[in-house]
Design an enzyme around this catalytic site. Structure first.
Site, PDB file in Angstrom:
ATOM      1  N   PRO A 110       0.833  -1.217   0.000  1.00 13.43           N
ATOM      2  CA  PRO A 110       0.000   0.000   0.000  1.00 13.43           C
ATOM      3  C   PRO A 110       0.859   1.255   0.000  1.00 13.43           C
ATOM      4  O   PRO A 110       1.822   1.366   0.763  1.00 13.43           O
ATOM      5  CB  PRO A 110      -0.790  -0.135   1.308  1.00 13.43           C
ATOM      6  CG  PRO A 110      -0.857  -1.607   1.559  1.00 13.43           C
ATOM      7  CD  PRO A 110       0.457  -2.146   1.082  1.00 13.43           C
ATOM      8  N   CYS A 111       0.493   2.207  -0.854  1.00 13.08           N
ATOM      9  CA  CYS A 111       1.350   3.379  -1.054  1.00 13.08           C
ATOM     10  C   CYS A 111       0.826   4.627  -0.364  1.00 13.08           C
ATOM     11  O   CYS A 111       1.475   5.678  -0.411  1.00 13.08           O
ATOM     12  CB  CYS A 111       1.491   3.650  -2.550  1.00 13.08           C
ATOM     13  SG  CYS A 111      -0.075   4.107  -3.356  1.00 13.08           S
ATOM     14  N   GLN A 112      -0.345   4.566   0.301  1.00 11.82           N
ATOM     15  CA  GLN A 112      -0.961   5.794   0.794  1.00 11.82           C
ATOM     16  C   GLN A 112      -0.055   6.560   1.759  1.00 11.82           C
ATOM     17  O   GLN A 112      -0.003   7.788   1.743  1.00 11.82           O
ATOM     18  CB  GLN A 112      -2.299   5.470   1.497  1.00 11.82           C
ATOM     19  CG  GLN A 112      -3.393   5.064   0.544  1.00 11.82           C
ATOM     20  CD  GLN A 112      -3.389   3.575   0.229  1.00 11.82           C
ATOM     21  OE1 GLN A 112      -2.420   2.881   0.500  1.00 11.82           O
ATOM     22  NE2 GLN A 112      -4.474   3.086  -0.331  1.00 11.82           N
TER      23      GLN A 112
END
Length: 498
Positions: A110-112
């Site tokens: 996940p890149c958030q």
């Protein structure tokens, strides 16, 4: 010191590759399957995956499971923190030691928390806390990923993320991962790849990290570009921020590719979308659009020249769609349809707001409402009905009308809530992109199906690794793996396996 058992696990896998077996993949945070599709198309075997989002897990199973039993098992949402590699092997009844089941470990973590565009949202949710992104639990998932490396002993590793992971509050996370992997017996490297350089009709920069077991005695490499495009202004400065904490003498960072102008031009938005059905029901018959589902199919547009890219999207092996195609749902935002029609290609929100204000002024004149009557209820109601409420100074890039002759801007998961970042170039259609058009821009073939309704499908597409980019990376990795396995002296292989 690395153990004899570790060497044995890896060299037995090498023997399997030499015998003609396809490299078996375990993917963590798989999403709906963009990276998986690239790997599968490059000759890898999809053995298992973990995905926490139920609809994304369902999409993965829908597209890749070979039978109903596998589909039911793969559709189960799993959390990589709570589910260990041993748990997964047992749940899926893979029937072997965990260290023996997988040759490749892949993850689009996940890149958030890493993306600059997501940090402001995390700060807002944390009540203004400046470094909220550092405390997001998703930012620590790469450490959990390293536990899977220990437990599965893969021959190779693929990690994909946003470039900002290189500057996570001043910390170069890929450099740390490489250091840990080298201690675990891998040779590791990372770089930034742009999807448009590999046939994706979208300018999308992503960090890729590749590691290969040192048993194979080969350095990781990255694919050479196949297409050329001039990057828009702003990409170089954005890169420089991401690269700030990459040491000039880093032996792990590979220089970013600069494609040669002699290569074919990058795929344009028109080449990507020109053969898809025209959509006008959102303004001509809104009730019909409300009744339409993501799974409903319409025939391809007739009388249009089929681009090489569109042909690929229709005929991708295993995902063919030759007569009709699904995904023709769009958002109903009637206030803005006239604005979309009047925007020029490449125009953004400040221009859209100016268009709306000009239309509003004309309407005031036609209705005989004096423009100076600021407190007039009629004027206020008309303003609300015609003019978007966002401050152009604060949201300069909130809207964007695609240029048909260039690749698209980056699709993000935010399109699950707002598709104004990708307004269709055809002014007659006066709308934002459909689900299938977003999938085309991301290089998902037309036969690829998405579970859930419109917003969920958009979110899955925006979160995905573009399959064509994934395929290029996977093909290069497979070439390196198979070449190294074939070149490894038999005497060394036997002694290491003993």
């Amino acid at each position: 010191m690395r153990s004899a058992e570790q060497h044995r696990a890896r060299t037995l896998k090498i023997e399997q590759l030499r015998a003609g077996g396809a490299p078996r993949v375990l993917e963590l945070c798989s999403g709906c399957g963009g990276l998986a599709l690239g790997l599968k198309s490059a000759g890898f075997e999809l053995a298992a995956h973990i995905e926490a989002d139920p609809l994304a897990a369902e999409s993965y199973a829908l597209n890749f499971a070979a039978d109903e039993q596998t589909r039911a098992r793969w559709a189960v949402a799993r959390d990589m923190v709570e589910c260990s590699a041993d748990d997964l092997v047992n749940d899926l009844e893979l029937g072997s030691e965990t260290t023996a089941v997988f040759d490749i470990l892949a993850a689009g973590l996940p890149c958030q928390a890493f993306a600059r565009i997501g940090r402001s949202k995390l700060r807002e949710l944390a009540g203004g806390e400046h470094d909220a992104f550092r405390k997001d639990p998703r930012a620590a998932l790469y450490r959990r990923f390293l536990d899977y490396v220990t437990d599965t002993q893969p021959l190779a590793i693929i990690i994909e993320n946003v470039p900002d992971i290189l500057n996570f509050g001043g910390h170069n996370v890929p450099e740390e991962i490489c250091e840990v992997l080298e201690d675990a017996g891998y040779r590791a490297a990372y770089t930034i790849l742009n999807a448009a350089y590999y046939g994706v009709p979208q300018i999308r920069e992503r960090l890729f990290l590749i590691a290969i077991a040192d048993t194979l005695n080969v350095e990781p490499t990255f694919p050479d570009p196949t297409h050329f495009v001039e990057l828009p202004r702003g990409y170089e400065s954005s890169r420089s921020v991401a690269l700030k904490y990459v040491a000039p003498d880093s032996r792990r960072f590979r220089p970013i590719h600069r494609p040669d102008r002699s290569l074919g031009k990058a795929v344009s938005v028109r080449e990507a979308l020109g053969d898809l059905p025209k959509i006008q029901e959102h303004w001509s018959d809104p009730k019909a659009m409300r009744r339409r589902h993501v799974t409903d199919r319409l025939p391809y547009r007739k009388g249009t020249k089929l681009s090489d890219y569109a042909q690929l999207m229709r005929t991708w092996s295993g995902f063919e769609s030759l007569v009709d195609v699904d995904g023709h749902v769009v958002r109903l935002t009637p206030r803005d349809f006239p604005i979309f029609a009047r925007m020029s290609h490449g125009a953004d929100y400040p221009r859209a707001r100016a268009i709306a204000e000009a239309m509003f002024a004309r309407e005031l004149d036609m209705r005989g409402i004096a423009p100076g009557l600021k407190d007039s209820p009629a004027r206020a109601a008309l303003w609300k009905a015609m003019v978007p409420p966002y401050d152009p100074a604060k949201f300069p890039n909130k809207w964007w009308k695609m240029d048909p002759f260039r690749p698209s801007r980056t699709l993000t998961a935010h399109i699950g809530k707002d598709t104004y970042s990708h307004i269709h170039y055809d002014s007659q259609q006066r709308r934002t992109v459909s689900v299938r058009e977003a999938a085309r821009l991301q290089s998902f073939p037309d036969g690829f199906r998405f579970a859930g309704a419109m917003n969920a499908a958009f979110r899955q597409i925006g979160n995905a690794v573009p399959p064509l980019l994934a395929k290029a990376v996977a093909e290069q990795l497979r070439k390196d793996l198979m070449g190294a396995a074939a070149a490894l002296p038999r005497a060394i292989r036997r002694s290491r396996a003993a």
